[in-house]
Scaffold this motif. Structure first.
Motif, mmCIF file in Angstrom:
data_model
loop_
_atom_site.group_PDB
_atom_site.id
_atom_site.type_symbol
_atom_site.label_atom_id
_atom_site.label_comp_id
_atom_site.label_asym_id
_atom_site.label_seq_id
_atom_site.Cartn_x
_atom_site.Cartn_y
_atom_site.Cartn_z
ATOM 1 N N CYS A 128 0.838 -1.207 0.000
ATOM 2 C CA CYS A 128 0.000 0.000 0.000
ATOM 3 C C CYS A 128 0.869 1.252 0.000
ATOM 4 O O CYS A 128 1.747 1.399 0.852
ATOM 5 C CB CYS A 128 -0.895 0.026 1.234
ATOM 6 N N THR A 129 0.607 2.136 -0.958
ATOM 7 C CA THR A 129 1.368 3.371 -1.079
ATOM 8 C C THR A 129 0.435 4.507 -1.459
ATOM 9 O O THR A 129 -0.495 4.322 -2.243
ATOM 10 C CB THR A 129 2.448 3.241 -2.169
ATOM 11 N N PHE A 130 0.669 5.680 -0.867
ATOM 12 C CA PHE A 130 -0.082 6.880 -1.232
ATOM 13 C C PHE A 130 0.799 8.094 -1.020
ATOM 14 O O PHE A 130 1.857 8.018 -0.406
ATOM 15 C CB PHE A 130 -1.396 7.000 -0.446
ATOM 16 N N PHE A 131 0.338 9.219 -1.544
ATOM 17 C CA PHE A 131 1.056 10.482 -1.408
ATOM 18 C C PHE A 131 0.287 11.405 -0.463
ATOM 19 O O PHE A 131 -0.933 11.495 -0.540
ATOM 20 C CB PHE A 131 1.174 11.195 -2.767
ATOM 21 N N LEU A 132 1.008 12.086 0.403
ATOM 22 C CA LEU A 132 0.441 13.151 1.224
ATOM 23 C C LEU A 132 0.989 14.456 0.666
ATOM 24 O O LEU A 132 2.200 14.599 0.483
ATOM 25 C CB LEU A 132 0.854 12.995 2.692
ATOM 26 N N GLN A 133 0.103 15.383 0.378
ATOM 27 C CA GLN A 133 0.544 16.640 -0.220
ATOM 28 C C GLN A 133 0.297 17.824 0.697
ATOM 29 O O GLN A 133 -0.663 17.837 1.459
ATOM 30 C CB GLN A 133 -0.129 16.857 -1.574
#
Length: 115
Positions: free
Chosen positions: A44-49
């Motif tokens: 699981c991978t995501f970006f926090l901006q």
């Protein structure tokens, strides 16, 4: 076209608080730039901006599928000093779920499916 992954970009009202929240959930943090952080745990991978739009954040829903909902609840319920809220484990015909609102208003459906 054959996709191999899909990653979401999550907005943050308070970038540092959101980083702390995702670290408390057990995700590994890797800075990508001054305004973007990659979080991962297993596949699981995501970006926090470092970007916030209230309408987007309050309408953003994500599903995190886990193998042990009680373990997930124990982790979530120990998070302190971060502006989140969550509901107890709820049983549904398809499995169990914890509704968890992150510090920017994003709603996580932490889910364990029945076999």
């Amino acid at each position: 076209m054959q996709p191999s992954d899909l990653r979401v970009f999550i907005p943050s009202k308070d970038y540092e608080e959101s980083q702390s929240f995702y670290k408390a959930l057990g995700f590994q943090m890797e800075p990508a730039s001054d305004d973007l952080t990659i979080f991962s745990k297993g596949p699981c991978t995501f970006f926090l901006q470092r970007f916030f739009n209230e309408e987007l954040a309050k309408n953003l829903m994500l599903q995190l599928i886990v193998s042990d909902i009680q373990e997930a609840f124990d982790v979530i319920s120990k998070i302190r000093d971060i502006d989140i809220r969550f509901e107890p484990i709820k049983s549904e015909p398809w499995g169990k779920v914890i509704y968890l609102w992150g510090p920017s208003g994003e709603l996580w459906h932490v889910t364990e499916f029945s076999c």
